[in-house]
Write a protein that holds these residues in place. Sequence first.
Motif, PDB file in Angstrom:
ATOM      1  N   ALA A   1      53.506  35.269  32.062  1.00 29.05           N
ATOM      2  CA  ALA A   1      52.473  35.910  33.689  1.00 29.05           C
ATOM      3  C   ALA A   1      51.160  35.883  33.812  1.00 29.05           C
ATOM      4  CB  ALA A   1      52.727  37.487  33.528  1.00 29.05           C
ATOM      5  N   ARG A   2      50.989  35.805  35.491  1.00 28.61           N
ATOM      6  CA  ARG A   2      49.160  34.581  35.651  1.00 28.61           C
ATOM      7  C   ARG A   2      48.351  35.859  34.905  1.00 28.61           C
ATOM      8  NH1 ARG A   2      47.983  31.079  38.878  1.00 28.61           N
ATOM      9  NH2 ARG A   2      49.312  31.218  39.470  1.00 28.61           N
ATOM     10  N   ASP A   3      47.440  35.423  34.481  1.00 32.54           N
ATOM     11  CA  ASP A   3      46.192  36.372  32.944  1.00 32.54           C
ATOM     12  C   ASP A   3      45.247  36.929  34.552  1.00 32.54           C
ATOM     13  OD1 ASP A   3      46.923  34.906  30.779  1.00 32.54           O
ATOM     14  OD2 ASP A   3      46.207  33.218  30.952  1.00 32.54           O
ATOM     15  N   PHE A   4      44.664  37.527  33.841  1.00 31.68           N
ATOM     16  CA  PHE A   4      43.779  38.223  34.831  1.00 31.68           C
ATOM     17  C   PHE A   4      43.147  38.485  34.638  1.00 31.68           C
ATOM     18  CE2 PHE A   4      46.919  39.158  37.882  1.00 31.68           C
ATOM     19  CZ  PHE A   4      46.611  39.727  38.771  1.00 31.68           C
ATOM     20  N   CYS A   5      41.637  37.903  33.987  1.00 36.83           N
ATOM     21  CA  CYS A   5      40.350  38.143  33.873  1.00 36.83           C
ATOM     22  C   CYS A   5      39.357  39.111  34.231  1.00 36.83           C
ATOM     23  CB  CYS A   5      39.674  36.934  33.490  1.00 36.83           C
ATOM     24  SG  CYS A   5      38.636  36.106  32.255  1.00 36.83           S
TER      25      CYS A   5
ATOM     26  N   LYS B   1      31.438  30.571  29.968  1.00 33.99           N
ATOM     27  CA  LYS B   1      32.126  30.972  28.612  1.00 33.99           C
ATOM     28  C   LYS B   1      33.859  31.554  28.267  1.00 33.99           C
ATOM     29  CE  LYS B   1      27.650  32.625  25.741  1.00 33.99           C
ATOM     30  NZ  LYS B   1      27.234  33.374  25.558  1.00 33.99           N
ATOM     31  N   ARG B   2      33.781  31.830  29.266  1.00 31.49           N
ATOM     32  CA  ARG B   2      35.640  33.116  30.090  1.00 31.49           C
ATOM     33  C   ARG B   2      36.422  31.465  30.127  1.00 31.49           C
ATOM     34  NH1 ARG B   2      35.097  38.137  29.780  1.00 31.49           N
ATOM     35  NH2 ARG B   2      37.401  37.966  29.497  1.00 31.49           N
ATOM     36  N   ALA B   3      38.486  31.553  29.604  1.00 33.71           N
ATOM     37  CA  ALA B   3      39.140  30.547  30.062  1.00 33.71           C
ATOM     38  C   ALA B   3      39.083  31.265  31.059  1.00 33.71           C
ATOM     39  CB  ALA B   3      40.279  30.802  29.099  1.00 33.71           C
ATOM     40  N   ILE B   4      39.161  30.560  32.346  1.00 39.04           N
ATOM     41  CA  ILE B   4      39.201  31.145  33.746  1.00 39.04           C
ATOM     42  C   ILE B   4      40.054  30.341  34.893  1.00 39.04           C
ATOM     43  CG2 ILE B   4      36.793  32.129  34.282  1.00 39.04           C
ATOM     44  CD1 ILE B   4      36.142  30.410  36.071  1.00 39.04           C
ATOM     45  N   GLN B   5      40.634  28.953  33.652  1.00 36.98           N
ATOM     46  CA  GLN B   5      41.533  28.468  34.902  1.00 36.98           C
ATOM     47  C   GLN B   5      42.701  29.075  35.546  1.00 36.98           C
ATOM     48  OE1 GLN B   5      40.718  25.116  34.987  1.00 36.98           O
ATOM     49  NE2 GLN B   5      42.780  24.787  35.439  1.00 36.98           N
ATOM     50  N   ASP B   6      43.353  29.270  36.902  1.00 35.84           N
ATOM     51  CA  ASP B   6      43.547  29.427  36.993  1.00 35.84           C
ATOM     52  C   ASP B   6      44.067  30.741  36.737  1.00 35.84           C
ATOM     53  OD1 ASP B   6      45.095  27.139  38.052  1.00 35.84           O
ATOM     54  OD2 ASP B   6      45.902  26.511  36.089  1.00 35.84           O
ATOM     55  N   ALA B   7      42.920  31.289  36.592  1.00 37.11           N
ATOM     56  CA  ALA B   7      43.490  33.061  35.775  1.00 37.11           C
ATOM     57  C   ALA B   7      42.385  33.722  37.948  1.00 37.11           C
ATOM     58  CB  ALA B   7      43.011  33.600  35.421  1.00 37.11           C
ATOM     59  N   VAL B   8      43.383  35.526  37.840  1.00 39.81           N
ATOM     60  CA  VAL B   8      42.524  35.355  38.604  1.00 39.81           C
ATOM     61  C   VAL B   8      41.533  36.630  38.278  1.00 39.81           C
ATOM     62  CG1 VAL B   8      43.003  38.228  40.360  1.00 39.81           C
ATOM     63  CG2 VAL B   8      44.856  36.124  39.428  1.00 39.81           C
ATOM     64  N   VAL B   9      39.895  36.221  38.900  1.00 39.12           N
ATOM     65  CA  VAL B   9      39.150  36.380  37.737  1.00 39.12           C
ATOM     66  C   VAL B   9      38.534  37.336  38.878  1.00 39.12           C
ATOM     67  CG1 VAL B   9      37.112  35.638  36.724  1.00 39.12           C
ATOM     68  CG2 VAL B   9      39.325  34.437  36.759  1.00 39.12           C
ATOM     69  N   ARG B  10      38.058  38.644  38.569  1.00 33.52           N
ATOM     70  CA  ARG B  10      36.750  39.235  39.078  1.00 33.52           C
ATOM     71  C   ARG B  10      35.585  38.988  38.503  1.00 33.52           C
ATOM     72  NH1 ARG B  10      38.688  46.166  38.129  1.00 33.52           N
ATOM     73  NH2 ARG B  10      38.930  45.376  36.164  1.00 33.52           N
ATOM     74  N   LEU B  11      34.291  39.122  38.842  1.00 34.01           N
ATOM     75  CA  LEU B  11      33.240  38.669  37.675  1.00 34.01           C
ATOM     76  C   LEU B  11      32.422  39.911  38.418  1.00 34.01           C
ATOM     77  CD1 LEU B  11      30.565  37.559  36.877  1.00 34.01           C
ATOM     78  CD2 LEU B  11      30.475  36.425  39.096  1.00 34.01           C
TER      79      LEU B  11
ATOM     80  N   LEU C   1      33.393  29.486  39.767  1.00 30.68           N
ATOM     81  CA  LEU C   1      34.784  30.075  39.839  1.00 30.68           C
ATOM     82  C   LEU C   1      35.997  29.087  40.905  1.00 30.68           C
ATOM     83  CD1 LEU C   1      33.543  33.953  40.522  1.00 30.68           C
ATOM     84  CD2 LEU C   1      34.117  32.545  38.537  1.00 30.68           C
ATOM     85  N   GLN C   2      35.486  28.110  41.086  1.00 30.69           N
ATOM     86  CA  GLN C   2      36.184  27.359  41.278  1.00 30.69           C
ATOM     87  C   GLN C   2      37.743  27.459  41.055  1.00 30.69           C
ATOM     88  OE1 GLN C   2      36.300  26.220  44.848  1.00 30.69           O
ATOM     89  NE2 GLN C   2      35.126  28.204  44.882  1.00 30.69           N
ATOM     90  N   THR C   3      38.291  26.781  39.361  1.00 33.41           N
ATOM     91  CA  THR C   3      38.747  26.770  38.934  1.00 33.41           C
ATOM     92  C   THR C   3      39.864  28.285  38.846  1.00 33.41           C
ATOM     93  OG1 THR C   3      37.648  27.136  36.782  1.00 33.41           O
ATOM     94  CG2 THR C   3      37.856  25.178  37.402  1.00 33.41           C
ATOM     95  N   ALA C   4      39.516  29.530  39.278  1.00 29.74           N
ATOM     96  CA  ALA C   4      40.316  30.656  38.863  1.00 29.74           C
ATOM     97  C   ALA C   4      41.251  29.978  40.250  1.00 29.74           C
ATOM     98  CB  ALA C   4      39.428  31.339  39.310  1.00 29.74           C
ATOM     99  N   HIS C   5      42.748  30.847  39.772  1.00 26.10           N
ATOM    100  CA  HIS C   5      43.843  30.797  41.016  1.00 26.10           C
ATOM    101  C   HIS C   5      42.845  32.217  42.029  1.00 26.10           C
ATOM    102  CE1 HIS C   5      47.466  31.231  42.113  1.00 26.10           C
ATOM    103  NE2 HIS C   5      47.006  32.067  42.891  1.00 26.10           N
ATOM    104  N   SER C   6      42.562  32.682  41.835  1.00 26.28           N
ATOM    105  CA  SER C   6      41.662  33.573  43.154  1.00 26.28           C
ATOM    106  C   SER C   6      40.503  34.283  42.498  1.00 26.28           C
ATOM    107  CB  SER C   6      42.632  34.310  43.626  1.00 26.28           C
ATOM    108  OG  SER C   6      42.890  35.079  42.932  1.00 26.28           O
ATOM    109  N   PHE C   7      39.401  34.671  43.411  1.00 24.30           N
ATOM    110  CA  PHE C   7      37.854  35.483  42.179  1.00 24.30           C
ATOM    111  C   PHE C   7      37.949  36.526  43.860  1.00 24.30           C
ATOM    112  CE2 PHE C   7      36.615  31.428  43.650  1.00 24.30           C
ATOM    113  CZ  PHE C   7      35.241  32.353  44.965  1.00 24.30           C
ATOM    114  N   THR C   8      36.922  37.406  42.823  1.00 25.51           N
ATOM    115  CA  THR C   8      35.847  38.742  43.801  1.00 25.51           C
ATOM    116  C   THR C   8      34.652  39.097  43.211  1.00 25.51           C
ATOM    117  OG1 THR C   8      37.441  40.534  42.382  1.00 25.51           O
ATOM    118  CG2 THR C   8      38.156  39.172  44.642  1.00 25.51           C
ATOM    119  N   ILE C   9      33.885  38.388  43.308  1.00 26.27           N
ATOM    120  CA  ILE C   9      32.810  39.046  42.689  1.00 26.27           C
ATOM    121  C   ILE C   9      32.099  40.685  43.382  1.00 26.27           C
ATOM    122  CG2 ILE C   9      30.173  38.089  43.109  1.00 26.27           C
ATOM    123  CD1 ILE C   9      30.998  35.723  43.096  1.00 26.27           C
ATOM    124  N   ARG C  10      31.435  41.199  42.369  1.00 21.26           N
ATOM    125  CA  ARG C  10      31.551  42.715  42.515  1.00 21.26           C
ATOM    126  C   ARG C  10      29.983  42.366  42.387  1.00 21.26           C
ATOM    127  NH1 ARG C  10      35.370  46.189  41.192  1.00 21.26           N
ATOM    128  NH2 ARG C  10      36.738  45.824  42.192  1.00 21.26           N
TER     129      ARG C  10
END
Length: 405
Positions: free
Chosen positions: A285-289, A311-321, A342-351
Motif C-alpha cells: 500500500a502507498r506509504d503515508f508520512c 531525515k524522513r523517507a518521503i519518496q513517493d509517500a503521501v506526506v503532511r508537514l 517535498l517534491q519527491t513525495a507523491h503528494s503533500f500538504t503543509i500545515r
Amino acid sequence: MIKILHLSDIHMGSSFSHGRINPETGINSRLEDFIYTLSCCIDQAINTPVDLVLFGGDAFPDATPPPYVQEAFASQFRRLVDADIPTVLLVGNHDQHSQGNGGASLCIYRTLGVPKFIVGDQLDTHCIETQSGKIQVITLPWLTHSTLLTRPETEGLSVAEVNELLIERLQPALEGEIRRLDPDLPTVLLAHLMADRANLGAERFLAVGKGFTIPVSLLIRPEWEYVALGHVHKHQNLNPNNDPPIVYPGSIERVDFSEEKEQKGYVLVEVEKDTVHWEFHPVPARDFCTIEVDVTEREDPQAVILNAIQKRAIQDAVVRLIYKLRSEQLDLIETGALQGALQTAHSFTIRPELVSQLARPRLPELAVNRSLNPLDALQAYLDNREDLRDISEAMLEAAHSLLNS
C-alpha cells in the motif's frame, strides 16, 4: 482443505484528495493505487489458487460510485470469474443507500447473473461447491436499526437501549441459520459489523450514527470454523484462542492519515471441518508520512524544518508537514523552499500551527483557491485551535453525523 482468500474494505474511489491526475491515463493516482493493491489480492487468489474468495464489504465510498470506478472494480473481480473461483460479495454500510436499504453498488452482479458470484445482502446461508469440496457461508451484511426494528419500537429509547433490543432480535435470527447448517460441512460466518472489542481507525467516523455494536461473544460459536469480518480497517483477530478465529483483514489501502502506521493486506485461510489455519499477507500500500516539528524556540525555524524533512523517507509517500511556530516567526518561513524539499513525495500538504492566541494561523489548505470538502476543512480548522482540542473529536463526529443524515 478448502483454501479461502478473505479481503475487505476496498473503498475504491476514496482518498482522491491525497492523489494527483496521472497525465498518461487521466486517472487520479490514488485510484490507481487502489486498483494495484486489489490486483495484488486477485493475483494471489488466482496463483495459489484458492477455492473461494470472501469479500467482507465496502467496495466503494458510497452506493453510487462513478461508472469508471465501478469498471475498475469489476475488471479485477472478473478475473475470478475467468479463473472459475466462487466469490461472495458482502454488502457493507458504504454499499447501501443512505436509507440503509439494499446493496446498490453490488447487486448488479446478481442481476447480471455473474457465474459463481453470490451477493450477500441479507442474513442467509449459502452452500458453495468448490474445487476442494463443499463449504457453508453464512452472510451477515451491515445491519441498521431499520433492518430489524420499526420506528414505533425505538421511540423514546436511548441508543444503548436500542442496541440491546437489536441484539435480542439478531440472536434468534442467527440461531435460525445455525440450525439449518449441515453438521458435516465446514462453515464460515462472513459479516460486516462493528465488534465491541475492535480497535478502530477511520471507520469510527465513517459510520457515525449508523448500525450498532455486536458483542464478540455472539460470534464465538462451535458451529463455524472461521469468522470473516469486514468494516474495521485495522487488521486484527478478536479471538486469540482461534476457536474460532474472528478476523478483520483490514482495508487493502490507506484511506487517510489515521491509518498511517497500519499494515494493509488480506488473509489466506485453509479450512476443513473442525480445523482451520489462517495467515495475514501484507500488500504494498502507498506509504503515508507525517512530519511534525516544533520550532517555537528555534532561531532558524526554516533550517530546522528542512532538516526534519531530509531525515524522513518521503519518496513517493503521501506526506503532511505540520510545524508549530510563533506569530513573529512567520516571516522566517519560506513556503516555496518547503514545497521544493517535498517534491519527491507523491503528494503533500503543509500545515503551520501558531502557538500564539493573539494571531490567527495561516492555513494554506483553507486558502480561497483551495478546494476542500467540509470535513477536511473542519479538521484543518480544529487542528489549529488549541482551545478546542478537548471537544474537537465530538465536533468531528457531529459533523459526520450531520453530513450522513
